[in-house]
Design a protein around this motif. Structure first.
Motif, PDB file in Angstrom:
ATOM      1  N   GLY A 149     150.416 -19.980 -22.507  1.00  0.00           N
ATOM      2  CA  GLY A 149     149.670 -19.521 -23.675  1.00  0.00           C
ATOM      3  C   GLY A 149     148.625 -20.537 -24.129  1.00  0.00           C
ATOM      4  N   GLY A 150     147.374 -20.097 -24.240  1.00  0.00           N
ATOM      5  CA  GLY A 150     146.292 -20.958 -24.676  1.00  0.00           C
ATOM      6  C   GLY A 150     145.720 -21.837 -23.577  1.00  0.00           C
ATOM      7  N   GLU A 151     146.341 -21.818 -22.400  1.00  0.00           N
ATOM      8  CA  GLU A 151     145.861 -22.641 -21.285  1.00  0.00           C
ATOM      9  C   GLU A 151     144.606 -22.037 -20.669  1.00  0.00           C
ATOM     10  N   SER A 152     143.813 -22.876 -20.058  1.00  0.00           N
ATOM     11  CA  SER A 152     142.663 -22.446 -19.280  1.00  0.00           C
ATOM     12  C   SER A 152     143.043 -22.591 -17.813  1.00  0.00           C
ATOM     13  N   VAL A 153     142.965 -21.488 -17.073  1.00  0.00           N
ATOM     14  CA  VAL A 153     143.409 -21.452 -15.686  1.00  0.00           C
ATOM     15  C   VAL A 153     142.212 -21.182 -14.775  1.00  0.00           C
ATOM     16  N   SER A 208     147.265 -11.959 -21.810  1.00  0.00           N
ATOM     17  CA  SER A 208     145.900 -12.093 -22.334  1.00  0.00           C
ATOM     18  C   SER A 208     145.666 -13.409 -23.072  1.00  0.00           C
ATOM     19  N   ASN A 209     146.718 -14.149 -23.363  1.00  0.00           N
ATOM     20  CA  ASN A 209     146.548 -15.439 -24.047  1.00  0.00           C
ATOM     21  C   ASN A 209     146.196 -16.572 -23.081  1.00  0.00           C
ATOM     22  N   ILE A 210     146.053 -16.260 -21.797  1.00  0.00           N
ATOM     23  CA  ILE A 210     145.642 -17.251 -20.801  1.00  0.00           C
ATOM     24  C   ILE A 210     144.146 -17.079 -20.552  1.00  0.00           C
ATOM     25  N   LYS A 211     143.408 -18.166 -20.669  1.00  0.00           N
ATOM     26  CA  LYS A 211     141.953 -18.125 -20.448  1.00  0.00           C
ATOM     27  C   LYS A 211     141.653 -18.353 -18.968  1.00  0.00           C
ATOM     28  N   GLN A 212     140.576 -17.717 -18.501  1.00  0.00           N
ATOM     29  CA  GLN A 212     140.178 -17.858 -17.092  1.00  0.00           C
ATOM     30  C   GLN A 212     138.882 -18.647 -16.967  1.00  0.00           C
ATOM     31  N   GLU A 213     138.841 -19.548 -15.999  1.00  0.00           N
ATOM     32  CA  GLU A 213     137.614 -20.239 -15.602  1.00  0.00           C
ATOM     33  C   GLU A 213     137.426 -19.912 -14.131  1.00  0.00           C
ATOM     34  N   TYR A 214     136.200 -19.636 -13.731  1.00  0.00           N
ATOM     35  CA  TYR A 214     135.952 -19.196 -12.365  1.00  0.00           C
ATOM     36  C   TYR A 214     135.401 -20.312 -11.487  1.00  0.00           C
ATOM     37  N   THR A 215     135.781 -20.256 -10.213  1.00  0.00           N
ATOM     38  CA  THR A 215     135.304 -21.212  -9.222  1.00  0.00           C
ATOM     39  C   THR A 215     134.878 -20.452  -7.969  1.00  0.00           C
ATOM     40  N   ASP A 216     133.938 -21.027  -7.220  1.00  0.00           N
ATOM     41  CA  ASP A 216     133.479 -20.413  -5.971  1.00  0.00           C
ATOM     42  C   ASP A 216     134.450 -20.647  -4.827  1.00  0.00           C
ATOM     43  N   SER A 217     135.208 -21.727  -4.909  1.00  0.00           N
ATOM     44  CA  SER A 217     136.095 -22.057  -3.800  1.00  0.00           C
ATOM     45  C   SER A 217     137.362 -22.709  -4.335  1.00  0.00           C
ATOM     46  N   CYS A 218     138.330 -22.824  -3.462  1.00  0.00           N
ATOM     47  CA  CYS A 218     139.611 -23.405  -3.867  1.00  0.00           C
ATOM     48  C   CYS A 218     139.942 -24.553  -2.921  1.00  0.00           C
ATOM     49  N   GLY A 219     139.037 -25.515  -2.847  1.00  0.00           N
ATOM     50  CA  GLY A 219     139.214 -26.645  -1.961  1.00  0.00           C
ATOM     51  C   GLY A 219     139.478 -27.925  -2.734  1.00  0.00           C
ATOM     52  N   ILE A 220     139.268 -29.036  -2.069  1.00  0.00           N
ATOM     53  CA  ILE A 220     139.580 -30.346  -2.637  1.00  0.00           C
ATOM     54  C   ILE A 220     138.759 -30.628  -3.891  1.00  0.00           C
TER      55      ILE A 220
END
Length: 182
Positions: free
Chosen positions: A113-117, A140-152
């Motif tokens: 809750g309240g975290e940015s993921v 819905s209490n979890i915030k989303q941040e977007y990334t292009d890739s999931c690497g190092i």
């Protein structure tokens, strides 16, 4: 790829997205090698943007013989291709060492809750988008941040910013110091 023996040089040209790290790609490479046998394989990379998945799937039968990515039957059907499973991976939450949840033995949805993921950018793979939509509608209490890739680079950012990453379980090879919860 089934008709590879008919090709002049006997090389299977495999399309792959740059979305995941080299470690993930190595895992896919290993699984593809096991599935395709002792044949020569050449990989063509197709970037990290949503339009690159369409470019890759549209190239099957032209510049590549097959593609390796997150299996999405609906997307494959759109391009007149089929899906063959080469491996399965659970979805997990990767938690960096300095994060407040790192030391917990068990984690529930309420803990986020309240975290940015950090999650992969939308509109690349409909199946992935659907999974993320289901998760974030329910929580819905979890915030989303977007990334292009999931690497190092993403893992480094998550560690310095103390952020959680939603990733396939393969990512455990990228940073073994994170805690992973399915």
């Amino acid at each position: 790829a089934r008709n590879i023996e008919l090709k002049e040089n006997g090389v299977i040209h495999l399309g792959m997205m740059d979305t995941f790290s080299d470690e993930f790609i190595l895992s896919d490479w290993f699984n593809a090698r096991n599935k395709l046998g002792n044949r020569k394989i050449s990989i063509a990379f197709f970037g990290t943007q949503p339009e690159n998945i369409s470019e890759m799937l549209g190239s099957i039968g032209k510049s590549i013989d097959c593609a390796v990515d997150i299996a999405d039957s609906a997307l494959a059907e759109k391009y007149g291709t089929a899906v063959t499973e080469i491996s399965k991976a659970e979805l997990c939450f990767a938690i960096p060492p300095a994060h407040r949840l790192f030391g917990k033995e068990n984690i529930s949805a309420e803990d986020f809750g309240g975290e940015s993921v950090i999650v992969l950018k939308k509109e690349r793979i409909p199946l992935w988008d659907s999974l993320m939509k289901d998760i974030f509608l329910e929580y819905s209490n979890i915030k989303q941040e977007y990334t292009d890739s999931c690497g190092i680079k993403t893992f480094n950012f998550a560690e310095t910013e103390r952020k959680i990453i939603v990733t396939p379980e393969y990512a455990q090879t990228i940073n073994p110091y994170f805690r992973y919860f399915s």
